[in-house]
Design an enzyme around this catalytic site. Structure first.
Site, mmCIF file in Angstrom:
data_model
loop_
_atom_site.group_PDB
_atom_site.id
_atom_site.type_symbol
_atom_site.label_atom_id
_atom_site.label_comp_id
_atom_site.label_asym_id
_atom_site.label_seq_id
_atom_site.Cartn_x
_atom_site.Cartn_y
_atom_site.Cartn_z
ATOM 1 C CG HIS B 129 -68.319 -3.288 32.661
ATOM 2 N ND1 HIS B 129 -69.616 -3.367 32.226
ATOM 3 C CD2 HIS B 129 -67.689 -4.364 32.171
ATOM 4 C CE1 HIS B 129 -69.759 -4.454 31.480
ATOM 5 N NE2 HIS B 129 -68.611 -5.085 31.444
ATOM 6 C CB CYS B 153 -74.328 0.518 31.712
ATOM 7 S SG CYS B 153 -74.498 2.201 31.127
ATOM 8 C CG HIS B 154 -73.044 -3.371 31.454
ATOM 9 N ND1 HIS B 154 -72.377 -2.233 31.082
ATOM 10 C CD2 HIS B 154 -73.627 -3.843 30.327
ATOM 11 C CE1 HIS B 154 -72.535 -2.026 29.782
ATOM 12 N NE2 HIS B 154 -73.301 -2.986 29.305
ATOM 13 N N GLY B 155 -74.830 -2.991 35.938
ATOM 14 C CA GLY B 155 -75.032 -3.420 37.321
ATOM 15 C C GLY B 155 -73.790 -3.571 38.178
#
Lengths: 729, 189
Positions: B129, B153-155
C-alpha cells in the site's frame, strides 16, 4: 495598483495572471521592448554570460550536493564516488569545477568592460557597487567550495585564508577559532563551509536581481559612453540582443566544453587529488588563478611598517589630497611634488633600513612597528578589493568611454598588464626577484586608483564626442577569444613544477590526445604488474573489482580475479568477523591493516594509495614512468640515508621505495617480454586509467557536445545575422 | 554536411526575405536548442538514479538453519526488510487451499516459493500500500485475519503466502530474487 497603463494580452490565461500579477507585462517591458543602445560590441555579452555561469554553477552544484558528504572522513571519498560511480557524476563535477574558472573569467572581463567604458560613473554608481558586492560574494563562495573536496589544497587553502583574520589586532585569534569551530581546520569547519557554500550562491542571485534592477533604471552604458537621445539610438532588447547574447553564449560554451571534456584538470593542481593531511603542508600552496592577483598583493607586504614607512605613506597621502579638493581649480603643483618626494624618500629609507637589516643605512627606531607585515598584507589585500568599491568617486571625469580618453586608456591597459603580472607573481615561489616585482606591481595597483585616476579626472582633455550613437555605429567584433587566451594563458601553473628534480620527459601514450582511447592490452598487462608487484605495498582502495570490466575483462573473469582475495566480513550470527572470497562489488583489498602497519613494514615510509596517483602527481603518467625507470647510482658525494634509494626524478632524489621493477620479474599473460621499460609503461597506463576510469567515456561525450554546440553556434549566428540585417548598414 | 545545415546555409546565401524560410531557420535553431537542453537536463537528472556502487551491492547470504517451524526472521537486503518464514503444515495447507480466482492479486502459493521448499516463504516486508513494515514476524505480534501479516498503518491483511486478502493494499508482498545455495543457506539478490 500601479499598472493602469497595462496593455491587455490576447491569451486569456496570460491575461488572467497578468491582471493579478503583471509578470508578463514586466518581462515584456524589461526584456522585450526595453530600449537598448544599438551599438553594443561583444563585450556587452559578458553580463548575460555571467548569469549563464551562475545558473550552471547552481544547477550542477545542487545535484553534486545530493551525492556529497560534508564530513572530514568521508568528503574526499564521496567526491571520488561522484567521479567514479554516480551516473554522469564526473561530468557534473568537471562542469562545476571548470564552471568556477569560467565564471570568474567572464566576470573579470565584465568588470574590465565596466572600467574601460566608464560604466561605473554617474548615474550608475550603485549598479557598479552592487557588482563589486557580487564579486566579493563570488570570491567567498569560490573559496569555500574549494575546501569541500577535503584535499591537501582544500585543507591548506582553508587554513591560510582563514588565518588572514588572525592578523586583526586583539580579536583576531578568537575570530579565527570562531571561523574554524575548533583549534584547527577540521570537521566543524568543513560542515559550516558546506552550509555556507550552499547558501551564498542564493545571496548572489539576490544581489544579481538588484544589479539588474538598477541597470534597468539607468539603462545600459555603451561603447561610446554617451546617453541615447532619440529612438534611433536604441533597439528593443528582444530579438536584437537576446539573439546576440545567445550566439555569444553558445560560442563561449564551446570553449567551456573543450575544457570540461578534454582538459578538465588543466586549470587545477595535482595536490587537489591528495586527501587532506593536517600534518603535512604541500611544498607549493597556491590559490586558483582567479585569486592570484589579490594573493600576490597579500604576499607583497613582506615588511613591517616602521615609523619612517608610515610617515612616508602619510606624506604621500597629504601630497595626493589636493587632487580631490577644489576640483574646478588648477592644481598647485609645488607642494604636491614636495610632499610626494618627501614621502617617497621617507618610505624608501624606512624600507631599506629595515629590509637590509641595518647593513646599508642605520636609522633609530626602525624596530618599532606600527603595523606588522602580516596585518599590512591583509589590509593591502582587502584594500585592493575596496578600491574597486570607491572607484566611482575616484574618477569624476565627465567622459565615460576610454575611447575618447587616450591617457586613461593607456594607464588602464597598463593596469591590466600589471594585474596579469601580479597574477603570475602570485603563483611564484616567494623569492627574489619575484618579491620586489610584486611589491612594485602592488604599488602601481594602488597608485592607479588613488593617484592616476583622480589626476586624470582633473587634467585629461578628452577627444570630441560624437553627437549621437546612431551617427557613430561602430562594429568591433572578436577581442573575446583573445581575452580568453590571455586570461587563461597568463596564469599557467608551470611555476609549480617541483624545484630540484628535472621535469619528467614527455612520452607517447595510447590515451593521449582528444581522440585516443586506452589500449586494452596495455591496461591488462599494467594491472598484472600492479597485482604481482605494486600490490605488495600499495593499496588502491578507491577501485572495486567490478571496475576491472573497463580493462576488457568479462564479468566471469572479474569474478574469478576477485575471488583470489580474501576480505573480512561480518559480524555473523555468532558475532564473529569472518573471511570470505572477495566479490566484484568489494573494493581492492589493502595490503596493510592500517597506515601504521604500512609504515612499520616499510621503514617508516607510507606507500601512497595508488587509486589517484596519476592525477595527484604533476606530470601524471610521464612522472610515474620517470620514477619507475629513474633509479641510478647516487652521484659521487651525495649523502644517502640508510634504506633510501637514489632516483633522478624524485624531489630530493631520496626515495624510500627500493627499485620495484626488474627485467622478467613477471611473465605476462600475453607473452610480451617483461622488460623494466615495458612494465613501467604498462603500469603507468593502468594507473592513469585507474585515476579516472570514465576518461574514455568523457572524451567520447566531449566530441558529441563540442560538435553539437558548434553546429548550434552556427545556427544562432545565422539567426542573429538575419535579425540584424536591417540594422547593420 | 548535414542536409539540414545545407538548407539553412542556402537560405542564408540567397538572402531571401521569404517568411516561411526565415521561420524554418528559427524553428531549426529553437529545436536544436531544445534537444541540447533536454539531453543536458537528462544527464543531470540521471545523476539521481542509483550509482554503480549501489547497484553492485545487491546480494546477501542468510543462514536459515536456526529457524524453527512456525518462526520467522527479518534480514536486511538493499536497505529493506526481507521476511523469511518457516511455515507450519497448517499454514502451507491454508495457503494452498484458497481459490486463487477470488484473490485481489491472483497467484498460487507454488508461484511464490522455490520448488520442493514449501516450508520456506521469502517476501519483501514492505506493505504494497504505502510502504510500512507489516506486523506478524514475532510470536506475540498480530498476524491478521489470515494468519500471515497485518499492516498497522492502514489495516492490510496478508495470508501465510504473503498475499493480500483484505485492506487497501493492491498487491501481494513481493518475492525477491533468491536461491538456495544449500539446505541451510539462501542467497537473496
Amino acid at each position: 495598483m500601479a499598472n493602469k497603463d497595462r496593455q491587455p494580452f490576447d491569451n486569456t490565461v496570460i491575461e488572467w495572471v497578468d491582471s493579478r500579477l503583471p509578470v508578463f507585462t514586466m518581462m515584456q517591458k524589461e526584456y522585450g521592448v526595453f530600449p537598448t543602445p544599438r551599438n553594443f560590441n561583444y563585450f556587452w555579452n559578458f553580463g548575460a554570460l555571467s548569469m549563464v555561469f551562475l545558473i550552471l554553477m547552481i544547477l550542477t552544484g545542487i545535484f553534486l550536493a545530493m551525492n556529497y558528504t560534508p564530513h572530514a572522513d568521508m568528503a574526499f571519498n564521496s567526491v571520488e564516488r561522484i567521479m567514479r560511480d554516480v551516473n554522469s557524476g564526473w561530468m557534473l563535477r568537471y562542469m562545476h569545477m571548470n564552471g568556477a574558472h569560467f565564471f570568474f573569467a567572464v566576470v573579470y572581463i565584465h568588470i574590465f568592460r565596466g572600467m574601460y567604458y566608464g560604466s561605473y560613473k554617474n548615474p550608475r554608481e550603485l549598479l557598479w557597487i552592487l557588482g563589486v558586492v557580487i564579486f566579493i560574494l563570488m570570491m567567498a563562495t569560490g573559496f569555500m567550495g574549494y575546501t569541500l573536496p577535503w584535499s591537501q589544497m582544500s585543507g591548506w587553502g582553508a587554513t591560510v585564508i582563514t588565518s588572514l583574520f588572525s592578523a586583526i589586532p586583539v580579536v583576531g585569534e578568537g575570530l579565527v577559532e570562531l571561523l574554524w569551530g575548533g583549534f584547527s581546520v577540521d570537521n566543524p569547519t568543513l560542515n559550516r563551509f558546506f552550509a555556507l557554500h550552499y547558501l551564498f550562491p542564493f545571496l548572489i542571485v539576490a544581489v544579481v536581481a538588484l544589479h539588474v534592477w538598477a541597470l534597468h533604471v539607468t539603462g545600459s552604458n555603451n561603447p561610446l559612453g554617451i546617453e541615447p537621445k532619440t529612438k534611433r539610438d536604441t533597439l528593443p532588447f528582444h530579438p536584437y540582443y537576446t539573439m546576440k547574447d545567445l550566439f555569444g553564449i553558445s560560442v563561449v560554451l564551446v570553449i567551456y566544453a573543450l575544457f570540461v571534456f578534454f582538459a578538465p584538470n588543466s586549470l587545477g593542481h595535482a595536490d587537489h587529488y591528495i586527501p587532506f593531511d593536517p600534518l603535512v603542508t604541500p611544498p607549493h600552496i597556491v590559490p586558483e588563478w582567479y585569486f592570484l592577483m589579490f594573493y600576490a598583493i597579500l604576499r607583497s607586504i613582506t615588511f613591517d611598517f616602521n615609523i619612517y614607512i608610515c610617515a612616508g605613506l602619510g606624506a604621500m597621502a597629504i601630497a595626493a589630497l589636493p587632487l580631490y579638493q577644489n576640483r574646478d581649480k588648477a592644481l598647485n603643483l609645488p607642494p604636491i611634488f614636495a610632499f610626494g618626494a618627501l614621502g617617497g624618500i621617507l618610505f624608501i629609507l624606512g624600507f631599506v633600513a629595515q629590509e637590509a637589516g641595518g647593513n646599508l643605512i642605520s636609522l633609530p627606531l626602525t624596530s618599532f612597528h606600527i603595523i606588522t607585515a602580516k596585518l599590512g598584507g591583509v589590509l593591502a589585500m582587502f584594500g585592493a578589493i575596496g578600491a574597486l568599491l570607491v572607484l566611482p568617486w575616484l574618477d569624476w571625469h565627465k567622459v565615460r568611454s576610454a575611447r575618447f580618453r587616450p591617457m586613461y586608456k593607456f594607464f588602464l591597459i597598463l593596469f591590466v598588464i600589471n594585474a596579469v603580472v601580479l597574477g603570475i607573481m602570485g603563483a611564484k615561489v616567494a623569492e627574489q626577484p619575484w618579491v620586489i616585482i610584486s611589491q612594485l606591481a602592488t604599488g602601481y595597483y594602488f597608485a592607479f586608483f588613488f593617484v592616476i585616476v583622480p589626476l586624470l579626472s582633473r587634467i585629461e582633455v578628452a577627444k570630441p564626442l560624437p553627437r549621437s550613437i546612431y551617427e557613430e555605429v561602430v562594429k568591433k567584433i572578436a577581442v573575446v577569444a583573445l581575452i580568453c587566451v590571455v586570461g587563461f594563458g597568463g596564469f599557467s601553473n608551470n611555476a609549480l613544477a617541483a624545484g630540484d628534480a628535472p621535469a619528467a620527459p614527455q612520452r607517447e601514450w595510447s590515451f593521449d590526445g582528444m581522440l585516443e582511447t586506452f589500449d586494452k592490452g596495455e591496461l591488462q598487462r599494467g594491472f598484472q604488474v600492479y597485482k604481482e608487484v605494486c600490490a605488495a605495498c600499495h593499496g588502491m582502495k578507491r577501485l572495486s573489482y567490478r571496475n576491472l570490466t573497463g580493462l576488457g575483462y568479462s564479468d566471469a573473469q572479474v569474478k574469478s580475479i576477485a575471488s583470489e582475495y580474501e576480505v573480512t566480513d561480518g559480524p555473523n550470527d555468532e558475532g564473529d568477523m569472518f573471511d570470505r572470497p572477495a566479490r566484484p562489488s568489494d573494493n581492492f583489498k589493502d595490503p596493510f591493516e592500517n597506515d601504521n602497519a604500512a609504515r612499520f613494514a616499510n621503514n617508516g615510509a607510507l606507500p601512497p594509495d595508488l587509486s589517484l596517483i596519476a592525477k595527484a602527481r604533476h606530470g601524471g603518467a610521464d612522472y610515474l614512468h620517470a620514477i619507475l625507470t629513474g633509479y641510478v647510482e647516487a652521484p659521487e658525494g651525495f649523502e644517502m640515508n640508510p634504506g633510501m634509494s637514489y632516483n633522478k626524478f624524485f624531489s630530493g632524489h631520496q626515495i624510500a621505495m627500493a627499485p620495484p621493477l626488474m627485467d622478467d620479474q613477471i611473465s605476462y599473460a600475453d607473452n610480451t617480454p617483461a622488460t623494466v621499460e615495458q612494465m613501467a609503461h604498462d603500469v603507468s597506463t593502468f594507473l592513469t586509467w585507474a585515476s579516472e576510469p570514465s576518461q574514455d567515456d568523457r572524451k567520447r561525450t566531449g566530441w558529441k557536445v563540442v560538435i553539437f554546440l558548434t553546429f548550434f553556434s552556427i545556427l544562432l549566428y545565422l539567426v542573429k545575422k538575419k535579425i540584424w540585417k536591417d540594422v547593420e548598414k | 554536411m548535414s542536409p539540414l545545415l545545407t538548407v539553412v546555409l542556402e537560405d542564408y546565401m540567397t538572402k531571401k526575405t521569404n517568411n516561411s524560410k526565415r521561420d524554418f531557420l528559427y524553428l531549426t535553431a529553437a529545436a536544436t536548442g531544445a534537444v541540447g537542453a533536454a539531453s543536458m537536463g537528462w544527464s543531470i537528472i540521471d545523476s539521481m538514479n542509483p550509482a554503480a556502487d549501489t547497484l553492485a551491492l545487491s546480494s546477501t547470504e542468510v543462514n536459515i538453519s536456526q529457524i524453527e517451524s512456525g518462526q520467522a526472521i527479518t534480514v536486511m537486503w538493499r536497505g529493506k526488510p526481507v521476511f523469511i518464514r518457516r511455515r507450519t503444515k497448517q499454514e502451507i495447507k491454508d495457503a494452498e487451499d484458497i481459490d486463487v480466482s477470488t484473490l485481489r492479486d491472483p497467484q498460487t502459493d507454488n508461484a511464490r516459493i522455490v520448488d520442493g521448499k514449501k516450508e520456506w516463504l521469502v517476501v519483501v516486508g514492505i506493505c504494497t500500500h504505502l510502504g510500512c513494515v507489516p506486523l506478524g514476524q514475532k510470536q506475540a505480534e498480530v498476524k491478521g485475519e489470515f494468519g500471515g501479516w497485518f499492516c498497522p498503518c492502514h489495516g492490510s491483511h496478508y495470508d501465510s503466502s504473503g498475499r493480500i486478502r483484505k485492506g487497501p493494499a493492491p498487491k501481494n508482498l513481493a518475492v525477491p530474487e533468491y536461491k538456495f545455495i544449500n539446505d541451510t543457506t539462501i542467497k537473496i539478490g
